[in-house]
Design a protein around this motif. Structure first.
Motif, short mmCIF file in Angstrom:
data_model
loop_
_atom_site.label_atom_id
_atom_site.label_comp_id
_atom_site.label_asym_id
_atom_site.label_seq_id
_atom_site.Cartn_x
_atom_site.Cartn_y
_atom_site.Cartn_z
N GLU A 142 -26.49 68.90 -15.86
CA GLU A 142 -26.48 69.86 -16.96
C GLU A 142 -25.13 70.56 -17.09
OE1 GLU A 142 -29.69 72.48 -16.41
OE2 GLU A 142 -31.26 71.02 -16.95
N GLU A 143 -24.48 70.83 -15.97
CA GLU A 143 -23.19 71.51 -16.01
C GLU A 143 -22.04 70.57 -16.31
OE1 GLU A 143 -22.76 73.42 -12.29
OE2 GLU A 143 -24.40 74.84 -12.62
N MET A 144 -22.29 69.26 -16.30
CA MET A 144 -21.21 68.30 -16.45
C MET A 144 -20.56 68.38 -17.82
SD MET A 144 -21.38 64.32 -15.32
CE MET A 144 -21.90 64.85 -13.69
N VAL A 444 -29.05 68.23 -23.19
CA VAL A 444 -28.45 69.08 -22.16
C VAL A 444 -27.50 70.11 -22.74
CG1 VAL A 444 -28.69 67.34 -20.37
CG2 VAL A 444 -26.60 67.42 -21.72
N ASN A 445 -27.06 69.91 -24.00
CA ASN A 445 -26.17 70.88 -24.62
C ASN A 445 -26.21 70.69 -26.13
OD1 ASN A 445 -24.37 72.96 -24.96
ND2 ASN A 445 -22.82 72.14 -23.58
N ARG A 446 -25.95 71.77 -26.83
CA ARG A 446 -25.89 71.74 -28.30
C ARG A 446 -24.71 72.60 -28.74
NH1 ARG A 446 -30.61 74.51 -31.72
NH2 ARG A 446 -29.60 76.32 -30.76
N LEU A 447 -23.86 72.01 -29.58
CA LEU A 447 -22.68 72.71 -30.10
C LEU A 447 -22.95 73.11 -31.54
CD1 LEU A 447 -19.90 70.36 -28.68
CD2 LEU A 447 -20.89 72.39 -27.63
N SER A 448 -22.95 74.41 -31.77
CA SER A 448 -23.21 74.94 -33.11
C SER A 448 -21.97 75.67 -33.59
CB SER A 448 -24.41 75.90 -33.07
OG SER A 448 -25.57 75.24 -32.61
#
Length: 488
Positions: A142-144, A444-448
């Motif tokens: 998740e931190e990658m 694992v991540n979302r860029l808004s």
């Protein structure tokens, strides 16, 4: 010669024996201590009828301890007596008699068998250790792909930016193709600015690609032309005219004099940059939407608007330096998976750790991202043996299927350098990073940050920066957080 050889061998053996004695003495003194050496010498001398007092500080056995069984382990090997097997047992019995003790032969532990009773505490500890390791791996994954935020925003284009391409092995230069008919070359690391704008197309630019040397750039456009540009000066070196819109183009990974282009009629052609003439052509079922080479440059993957993926192999012609396209499948089995909808983008990975095979990522317009494992066809060598070199790909197998919001625009997805992750643009104005290591895949991540549907995504060489674009023409550069595993 024989006498000299024998003398040399004898000298070497003598020296080896002397060195071995010294090494053995040092080893005994340092590792086992003088007490062990004295006790061993006493045992050896006793067996040879050389009576000596026992050099030990241990008190003599009394009547209370005489009957207590004592387990004596096997003695270490010696150059004077063989202490393996029965000799070791006899030696231990003799020592026990001298000390007035009862000899008991040591019993080795029995190995565990099926059905044995196992300690529940040991099982619980093992499960807890496995859970901690699993949680640590999930936290690391998740931190990658965490990001520090926006690195820079470019807004020089007034129409959708449909393609983003970082220069090959250059993390600082980024090419942008816009439907306003222009191409921008920007610096993104330190001196963040647009260094060159390529103008010449009269309609929207649908695709672009860098040559392996980064000195040239090829572009495809809806104005029915292909253009080759000199990146250092921005000058157009060659214009290739067609009878319909060009929709996709790719330079060969190792031959800067060759590129492959596809148009809206489903025609796929190879072109020679020096002459401007096409060498070979073939036809797909629908308009060519995306082209992707494998890491060797010997195979091409093509997606079309009918929802088919094709695999072609390139082979060097014996009479020229051009490459020929050859379909690796029979005509009845050319489509590599069931017809769905248009293929927006294809990304190849030479080896995927999750599937232990090459992989292909397809962003489809039917609302799914599909990850396929590829089956390699091995080349047979002389004698019937199978060569480790690949002779193309003979099949494809669906491994993952991820739903995505894609209906009206040509959104794209790419693999990350760590194949367990993919980055995808979405029409809901977000960019998603998926972990496909396990099924089902998870976000694992979302860029808004975009205010319009996202269209294209692209990593730079070291994955320190991620470029994303949208339908309004804005391009955002995201800075990834560096972690310790990036240096390994």
């Amino acid at each position: 010669m024989p006498s000299n050889y024998e003398n040399i061998r004898r000298a070497l053996y003598d020296r080896k024996a002397a060195d071995a004695d010294i090494i053995q003495q040092v080893f005994e003194d340092r590792c086992f201590g003088g007490e062990y050496a004295r006790r061993r010498n006493y045992i050896v001398n006793h067996l040879h009828k050389k009576r000596e007092p026992v050099p030990t500080s241990r008190p003599a056995a009394t009547n209370a301890t005489a009957a207590a069984p004592v387990v004596l382990g096997p003695a270490r090997s010696s150059s004077l007596v063989d202490v393996n097997g029965q000799a070791a047992v006899d030696m231990q019995i003799e020592v026990a008699k001298q000390l007035g003790l009862e000899y008991t032969k040591p019993v080795p532990p029995r190995p565990a068998r099926f059905g044995d009773r196992i300690d529940n505490n040991a099982i619980q500890l093992a499960h807890e250790a496995m859970k901690k390791k699993r949680d640590w791996l999930e936290a690391e994954r998740e931190e990658m792909y965490n990001f520090a935020g926006m690195h820079y925003v470019y807004g020089q284009h007034s129409e959708p930016v449909v393609t983003l391409r970082f220069a090959r092995e250059n993390p600082d230069q980024l090419g942008m193709a816009s439907m306003d008919g222009t191409i921008s070359i920007c610096r993104v690391l330190h001196e963040k600015k647009v260094i060159r704008t390529l103008k010449g197309h009269t309609k929207g630019v649908t695709d672009l690609d860098w040559a392996s040397c980064n000195d040239y750039l090829v572009s495809a456009s809806n104005d029915k032309t292909l253009r080759v540009w000199k990146t250092s000066s921005g000058k157009c070196l060659r214009i290739i005219y067609g009878d319909t819109e060009w929709t996709a183009v790719r330079f060969h990974p190792s031959n800067d004099n060759l590129f492959v282009a596809g148009n809206s009629k489903g025609i796929l052609r190879t072109y020679n940059v020096s002459t401007g003439r096409h060498q070979f052509e073939t036809k797909c079922s629908g308009a060519v939407t995306t082209i992707e080479f494998d890491h060797t440059g010997n195979n091409i993957f093509v997606g079309d608007a009918a929802g088919y993926i094709y695999a072609f192999s390139t082979r060097r012609s014996p009479n020229s330096v051009s490459h020929q396209l050859k379909n690796t499948f029979k005509k009845s089995t050319t489509p590599m998976f069931t017809k769905a909808d248009a293929i927006n983008s294809l990304t190849f990975m030479s080896w995927h750790t999750c599937f232990s095979s090459p992989a292909l990522l397809a962003h489809c317009k039917d609302g799914f991202i599909r990850v396929y494992s590829l089956v390699e066809r091995r080349r047979e060598s002389i004698g019937g043996s199978v060569s480790p070199r690949s002779a193309g790909y003979s099949g494809i197998a669906l491994q993952r299927q991820i739903p995505i919001d894609t209906q009206f625009y040509k959104s794209k997805s790419i693999f990350c350098a760590r194949g367990a992750f993919i980055v995808s643009a979405s029409e809901d104005q977000n960019v998603y990073i998926y972990d496909i290591f396990e099924e089902p895949s998870r976000i694992v991540n979302r860029l808004s940050g975009h205010g319009s549907p996202c269209l294209a995504v692209c990593w730079n060489q070291h994955e320190s920066l991620l470029a994303t674009s949208d339908s309004s023409g804005m391009v955002i550069i995201w800075k990834r957080v560096k972690i310790a595993s990036d240096d390994t």
